[in-house]
Design a protein around this motif. Structure first.
Motif, short mmCIF file in Angstrom:
data_model
loop_
_atom_site.label_atom_id
_atom_site.label_comp_id
_atom_site.label_asym_id
_atom_site.label_seq_id
_atom_site.Cartn_x
_atom_site.Cartn_y
_atom_site.Cartn_z
N GLN A 1 18.02 -22.78 27.02
CA GLN A 1 18.93 -22.99 25.89
C GLN A 1 18.79 -24.42 25.35
OE1 GLN A 1 20.80 -20.51 24.51
NE2 GLN A 1 19.69 -19.25 25.99
N HIS A 2 18.96 -24.59 24.06
CA HIS A 2 18.84 -25.91 23.44
C HIS A 2 19.75 -26.93 24.12
CE1 HIS A 2 17.00 -23.70 20.00
NE2 HIS A 2 16.27 -24.81 19.94
N GLN A 3 21.00 -26.56 24.39
CA GLN A 3 21.94 -27.52 24.98
C GLN A 3 21.58 -27.91 26.41
OE1 GLN A 3 23.04 -24.49 23.82
NE2 GLN A 3 24.01 -23.41 25.51
N ASP A 4 20.70 -27.14 27.05
CA ASP A 4 20.26 -27.45 28.42
C ASP A 4 18.97 -28.26 28.43
OD1 ASP A 4 22.41 -26.01 29.46
OD2 ASP A 4 21.26 -24.15 29.49
N ALA A 5 18.41 -28.53 27.28
CA ALA A 5 17.13 -29.25 27.17
C ALA A 5 17.38 -30.66 26.67
CB ALA A 5 16.19 -28.50 26.23
N THR A 6 17.58 -31.58 27.58
CA THR A 6 17.83 -32.96 27.20
C THR A 6 16.73 -33.86 27.76
OG1 THR A 6 19.20 -33.36 29.14
CG2 THR A 6 20.33 -32.63 27.14
N GLN A 7 16.51 -34.95 27.09
CA GLN A 7 15.60 -36.00 27.51
C GLN A 7 16.27 -37.32 27.15
OE1 GLN A 7 12.73 -35.71 29.17
NE2 GLN A 7 12.81 -33.49 29.18
N GLU B 1 14.98 -38.82 15.41
CA GLU B 1 14.01 -39.84 15.03
C GLU B 1 13.30 -40.47 16.23
OE1 GLU B 1 17.09 -39.71 13.70
OE2 GLU B 1 16.92 -39.92 11.53
N ALA B 2 13.97 -40.51 17.37
CA ALA B 2 13.42 -41.19 18.55
C ALA B 2 12.51 -40.32 19.39
CB ALA B 2 14.57 -41.70 19.42
N ALA B 3 12.78 -39.02 19.44
CA ALA B 3 12.04 -38.15 20.36
C ALA B 3 12.04 -36.70 19.92
CB ALA B 3 12.64 -38.26 21.76
N ALA B 4 11.09 -35.97 20.47
CA ALA B 4 11.00 -34.53 20.27
C ALA B 4 10.68 -33.90 21.62
CB ALA B 4 9.90 -34.18 19.27
N TYR B 5 11.31 -32.78 21.90
CA TYR B 5 11.11 -32.09 23.18
C TYR B 5 10.85 -30.62 22.91
CZ TYR B 5 12.25 -30.32 27.88
OH TYR B 5 12.23 -29.69 29.10
N GLY C 1 6.82 -32.39 26.39
CA GLY C 1 6.41 -30.98 26.33
C GLY C 1 5.33 -30.70 25.31
N GLY C 2 4.57 -31.69 24.93
CA GLY C 2 3.53 -31.53 23.92
C GLY C 2 2.46 -30.53 24.29
N ASP C 3 2.31 -30.26 25.58
CA ASP C 3 1.30 -29.29 26.03
C ASP C 3 1.61 -27.88 25.55
OD1 ASP C 3 3.52 -29.65 27.85
OD2 ASP C 3 2.52 -28.28 29.22
#
Length: 109
Positions: free
Chosen positions: A37-43, A26-30, A5-7
């Motif tokens: 909602q935060h809990q619905d945003a997984t990668q 440490e591994a990823a950022a989204y 989602g860097g765009d």
């Protein structure tokens, strides 16, 4: 650190009051829109859950300020280290000042 989602970074810079959410470890950022909602945003490797159940931090970004929620597994120094990783990504290198970062309501920088 893998960035998803860097765009959305450009829209936060362009629109001063635009709110974007962030889930990070440490591994990823989204980065994702505020209506999710935060809990619905997984990668892959990245999962926020209430009450420190997930492996990631939840945060919001708005107007040059990043606010990060408490997580039992993350000390201030660990959060600083993660945020330094995030700010070192090419997508976050802008002519603007580095954003203020708050963890649990305390300013980290």
């Amino acid at each position: 650190m893998k960035l998803y989602g860097g765009d959305l970074i450009a829209s936060v810079v362009a629109e001063d009051n635009r709110l974007v959410k962030l889930v990070i470890n440490e591994a990823a950022a989204y980065l994702f829109p505020a209506d999710i909602q935060h809990q619905d945003a997984t990668q892959p490797g990245l999962c926020y859950r209430d009450d420190s159940a997930g492996n990631a931090l939840a945060a919001t970004i708005k107007s040059g300020r990043i606010e990060i929620r408490h997580h039992d597994a993350y000390s201030d120094e660990r959060v600083r280290s993660i945020m330094r990783q995030l700010m070192s990504l090419p997508e976050f290198k802008t002519d603007d000042e580095r954003p203020e970062v708050f963890y649990q309501g305390r300013e980290l920088w």
